[in-house]
Scaffold this active site. Sequence first.
Site, PDB file in Angstrom:
ATOM      1  N   CYS A   2       0.837  -1.197   0.000  1.00 17.33           N
ATOM      2  CA  CYS A   2       0.000   0.000   0.000  1.00 17.33           C
ATOM      3  C   CYS A   2       0.871   1.246   0.000  1.00 17.33           C
ATOM      4  O   CYS A   2       1.992   1.246   0.495  1.00 17.33           O
ATOM      5  CB  CYS A   2      -0.947   0.046   1.190  1.00 17.33           C
ATOM      6  SG  CYS A   2      -2.102  -1.328   1.299  1.00 17.33           S
ATOM      7  N   ARG A  27       5.422  -0.547  -4.544  1.00 11.54           N
ATOM      8  CA  ARG A  27       5.029  -1.194  -3.291  1.00 11.54           C
ATOM      9  C   ARG A  27       3.956  -2.258  -3.516  1.00 11.54           C
ATOM     10  O   ARG A  27       3.705  -3.075  -2.634  1.00 11.54           O
ATOM     11  CB  ARG A  27       4.516  -0.139  -2.297  1.00 11.54           C
ATOM     12  CG  ARG A  27       5.578   0.863  -1.895  1.00 11.54           C
ATOM     13  CD  ARG A  27       5.007   1.927  -0.982  1.00 11.54           C
ATOM     14  NE  ARG A  27       4.653   1.375   0.316  1.00 11.54           N
ATOM     15  CZ  ARG A  27       5.510   1.232   1.312  1.00 11.54           C
ATOM     16  NH1 ARG A  27       6.767   1.572   1.167  1.00 11.54           N
ATOM     17  NH2 ARG A  27       5.108   0.747   2.470  1.00 11.54           N
ATOM     18  N   TRP A  75      -3.427  -2.525  -1.548  1.00 11.50           N
ATOM     19  CA  TRP A  75      -3.136  -3.938  -1.773  1.00 11.50           C
ATOM     20  C   TRP A  75      -4.102  -4.709  -0.886  1.00 11.50           C
ATOM     21  O   TRP A  75      -4.027  -4.641   0.335  1.00 11.50           O
ATOM     22  CB  TRP A  75      -1.681  -4.242  -1.404  1.00 11.50           C
ATOM     23  CG  TRP A  75      -1.166  -5.565  -1.870  1.00 11.50           C
ATOM     24  CD1 TRP A  75      -0.676  -5.874  -3.089  1.00 11.50           C
ATOM     25  CD2 TRP A  75      -1.045  -6.765  -1.088  1.00 11.50           C
ATOM     26  NE1 TRP A  75      -0.260  -7.183  -3.131  1.00 11.50           N
ATOM     27  CE2 TRP A  75      -0.477  -7.755  -1.912  1.00 11.50           C
ATOM     28  CE3 TRP A  75      -1.370  -7.099   0.231  1.00 11.50           C
ATOM     29  CZ2 TRP A  75      -0.228  -9.048  -1.458  1.00 11.50           C
ATOM     30  CZ3 TRP A  75      -1.120  -8.381   0.680  1.00 11.50           C
ATOM     31  CH2 TRP A  75      -0.554  -9.339  -0.189  1.00 11.50           C
ATOM     32  N   ASN A 101      -2.772   2.111   5.786  1.00  8.28           N
ATOM     33  CA  ASN A 101      -1.873   1.008   5.437  1.00  8.28           C
ATOM     34  C   ASN A 101      -1.699   0.167   6.687  1.00  8.28           C
ATOM     35  O   ASN A 101      -1.339   0.674   7.742  1.00  8.28           O
ATOM     36  CB  ASN A 101      -0.518   1.550   4.965  1.00  8.28           C
ATOM     37  CG  ASN A 101       0.451   0.445   4.597  1.00  8.28           C
ATOM     38  OD1 ASN A 101       0.064  -0.706   4.467  1.00  8.28           O
ATOM     39  ND2 ASN A 101       1.715   0.797   4.441  1.00  8.28           N
ATOM     40  N   GLY A 102      -1.968  -1.146   6.586  1.00  6.80           N
ATOM     41  CA  GLY A 102      -1.848  -2.028   7.744  1.00  6.80           C
ATOM     42  C   GLY A 102      -3.085  -2.884   7.906  1.00  6.80           C
ATOM     43  O   GLY A 102      -3.890  -3.028   6.987  1.00  6.80           O
ATOM     44  N   GLU A 481      17.817 -18.344  -4.205  1.00  2.18           N
ATOM     45  CA  GLU A 481      17.528 -17.002  -4.698  1.00  2.18           C
ATOM     46  C   GLU A 481      17.228 -17.009  -6.189  1.00  2.18           C
ATOM     47  O   GLU A 481      16.330 -16.290  -6.655  1.00  2.18           O
ATOM     48  CB  GLU A 481      18.694 -16.064  -4.384  1.00  2.18           C
ATOM     49  CG  GLU A 481      18.523 -14.642  -4.888  1.00  2.18           C
ATOM     50  CD  GLU A 481      17.333 -13.908  -4.287  1.00  2.18           C
ATOM     51  OE1 GLU A 481      17.005 -12.814  -4.780  1.00  2.18           O
ATOM     52  OE2 GLU A 481      16.715 -14.427  -3.323  1.00  2.18           O
ATOM     53  N   LYS A 485      13.728 -15.570  -7.782  1.00  3.74           N
ATOM     54  CA  LYS A 485      13.680 -14.525  -8.799  1.00  3.74           C
ATOM     55  C   LYS A 485      12.802 -14.940  -9.975  1.00  3.74           C
ATOM     56  O   LYS A 485      12.028 -14.161 -10.501  1.00  3.74           O
ATOM     57  CB  LYS A 485      15.095 -14.207  -9.304  1.00  3.74           C
ATOM     58  CG  LYS A 485      15.881 -13.296  -8.423  1.00  3.74           C
ATOM     59  CD  LYS A 485      15.299 -11.904  -8.441  1.00  3.74           C
ATOM     60  CE  LYS A 485      15.261 -11.235  -7.103  1.00  3.74           C
ATOM     61  NZ  LYS A 485      14.760 -11.845  -5.941  1.00  3.74           N
ATOM     62  N   GLU A 488       8.846 -15.310  -8.823  1.00  2.00           N
ATOM     63  CA  GLU A 488       8.100 -14.139  -8.375  1.00  2.00           C
ATOM     64  C   GLU A 488       7.775 -13.169  -9.500  1.00  2.00           C
ATOM     65  O   GLU A 488       6.805 -12.420  -9.400  1.00  2.00           O
ATOM     66  CB  GLU A 488       8.837 -13.423  -7.241  1.00  2.00           C
ATOM     67  CG  GLU A 488      10.154 -12.787  -7.597  1.00  2.00           C
ATOM     68  CD  GLU A 488      10.843 -12.174  -6.376  1.00  2.00           C
ATOM     69  OE1 GLU A 488      10.173 -11.933  -5.364  1.00  2.00           O
ATOM     70  OE2 GLU A 488      12.065 -11.946  -6.437  1.00  2.00           O
ATOM     71  N   HIS A 504      16.000 -38.308  -2.420  1.00  2.00           N
ATOM     72  CA  HIS A 504      15.042 -38.429  -1.318  1.00  2.00           C
ATOM     73  C   HIS A 504      13.661 -37.911  -1.722  1.00  2.00           C
ATOM     74  O   HIS A 504      12.911 -37.415  -0.883  1.00  2.00           O
ATOM     75  CB  HIS A 504      15.568 -37.692  -0.086  1.00  2.00           C
ATOM     76  CG  HIS A 504      16.841 -38.257   0.439  1.00  2.00           C
ATOM     77  ND1 HIS A 504      16.883 -39.358   1.266  1.00  2.00           N
ATOM     78  CD2 HIS A 504      18.134 -37.906   0.209  1.00  2.00           C
ATOM     79  CE1 HIS A 504      18.154 -39.645   1.549  1.00  2.00           C
ATOM     80  NE2 HIS A 504      18.931 -38.783   0.920  1.00  2.00           N
ATOM     81  N   LYS A 603       6.568  -4.558  -2.348  1.00  2.00           N
ATOM     82  CA  LYS A 603       7.976  -4.326  -2.056  1.00  2.00           C
ATOM     83  C   LYS A 603       8.248  -4.413  -0.564  1.00  2.00           C
ATOM     84  O   LYS A 603       9.224  -5.006  -0.132  1.00  2.00           O
ATOM     85  CB  LYS A 603       8.396  -2.955  -2.581  1.00  2.00           C
ATOM     86  CG  LYS A 603       9.873  -2.635  -2.402  1.00  2.00           C
ATOM     87  CD  LYS A 603      10.739  -3.538  -3.245  1.00  2.00           C
ATOM     88  CE  LYS A 603      12.206  -3.192  -3.156  1.00  2.00           C
ATOM     89  NZ  LYS A 603      13.045  -4.180  -3.861  1.00  2.00           N
TER      90      LYS A 603
END
Length: 608
Positions: A2, A27, A75, A101-102, A481, A485, A488, A504, A603
């Site tokens: 947000c 964001r 968001w 926001n929250g 990582e 990348k 996402e 396994h 973000k």
Amino acid sequence: MCGIVGYVGSKQAAEIILEGLARLEYRGYDSAGMAVYDGEKIRISKTAGRLKVLEESTRGGETMPGVLGIGHTRWATHGIPNETNAHPHFNKDETITVVHNGIIENYIALRDLLKKHGYEFQTETDTEVVAHLLDYYDKGDPLETITKVLHRVEGSYALGIIFASHPDTLYAVRKDSPLIVGRDDSGCFIASDVPAILKHTRRVFYVDDQEIAVMKADDLAFYSIYGERIEKEEVYVDWDADAAEKGGYEHFMLKEMNEQPKTVTDTLSPRIRDGRIVIEELNMSDEELAAVKKIHIVACGSAYHAGVTGKYVIEGLARIPVEVDLASEFRYRDPILEEGAMVIVISQSGETADTLAALREARNRGFRVLAIVNVVGSSIAREADAVMYTWAGPEIAVATTKAYSAQLINLYLLALKMAHVRGRLDDDELVDMIEDLKCLPQQIELLLGNQKRIQRFANRYIGAKDIFFIGRGIDYSIALEGSLKLKEISYVHSEAYAAGELKHGTISLIEEGTLVTAIATQPELFAKTVSNIVEVKSRGAFVLAVTTEGNDEIEKNADYVIYVPQTNPYFMNSLAIVPLQMFGYYVSVGKGYDADHPRNLAKSVTVE
């Protein structure tokens, strides 16, 4: 997640708000809206989808005149993304409006209470509760009203509030969600992050938890949750404004990948002096550093993957045991922190909710916390005992690249420093490893020169459904990582596995044509990784190998090889990750996606 922008002053608010929200698009959001007092009443405009829809519907703000306003990119957490649930939200008489926001954790109980008093709800959001609660307590003094509301709500929040009864004043308050206040000769601003207002001012105040900002065109004051006046220090932001622009690149992510050589240099240079590592910001003597018995690294996402690399490097060089925890698990598992332990928290934004909670948990238990963060003045930076900044500059793309690379550098420096003071590295060995570090920027630059080759390979796998990354030791942390990348920003199902775990269960997923990316940069583990390549090849996999220059024999078993320059094996992540970042980026672009704004992601994750 947000974005909030607000303004009160002598200029038209709507244009400033729209411009600021555009700078916060990184964001993550799914709807947008703004409220402006036009001299007679508060007017609201809200739209679902991208910010440009709001810009078009208001003709760039022209249809919403006024010098007091608040805006928001949402968001979704409570209620689907649509125009109704978008912020801002009104009270019943449309005389109070709020952006938030929250998450208000006790909103259900508050909503039930307000319904008993005749309040009707138009949205599915938790934020509408705040608007009605402000109305419920309003007796003409907004500051008193806000303090009463803050004593009732539970959870995290950054709030921007307008009262029609006070048309010259903007109110803001914060708890566990980022919020800054800025000031210039025309008036005052609020924002979720510095880039939103950087065009207008570099004079900012960082709002702390449960503090209230009361702003007018020519006045600014801060108060506690109990209504007591607070004196706050103004901070001058010295960011390069151009760093927050694309600079001719198609995406911020591409720009930021190409900024990694400079980022690594900027993070290294101030901490290397005369062949020694100097980390003054630790505020610890060599004796105190040598006495650390255990390290707990706590982080989320890519920062967690940097922490996994840090574990291998610190344990290997300094011989200090290291545990790496996901912050969301650390805060709830009642971790055992032994005497002599130090906690390291890692966060790009410095506002990550779970990481901030982990920091507070460790400090409440009396343990020293070192923060590795990118944003100066962020919550984590302010609350930690010591801070190692990454000096990456503003990182706008949701998928981190340059900040992750800077986090690695700080962990290398810390490992070398601790190894030296503990007598695990002598002076000559330290100098040699510092020279390896100093070569990294140029080596990264060489790797970035392979973008066209990586793009051609990525285009072959635009239609891939499943891609697997494998590695051993530090190569496993690189695999983690690299996989993140890819998934996402391109939405391709991707998993990373320790190569030794193939037998396994994982190997059952390999079938004809499956792409397996094998990282093989660690000399002592190279032969074992090659044997794992042979295993997946025999089951039909197509193997992309990432290895160091000189390991030509891998071409006998891999289908495609990317070579990275030689460096100390402990520092190999800084090089091997670069082609994997580019691979993820070009798969995303090839599929027609916006690499800067991947779906459902933000973000700065400021709520659980």
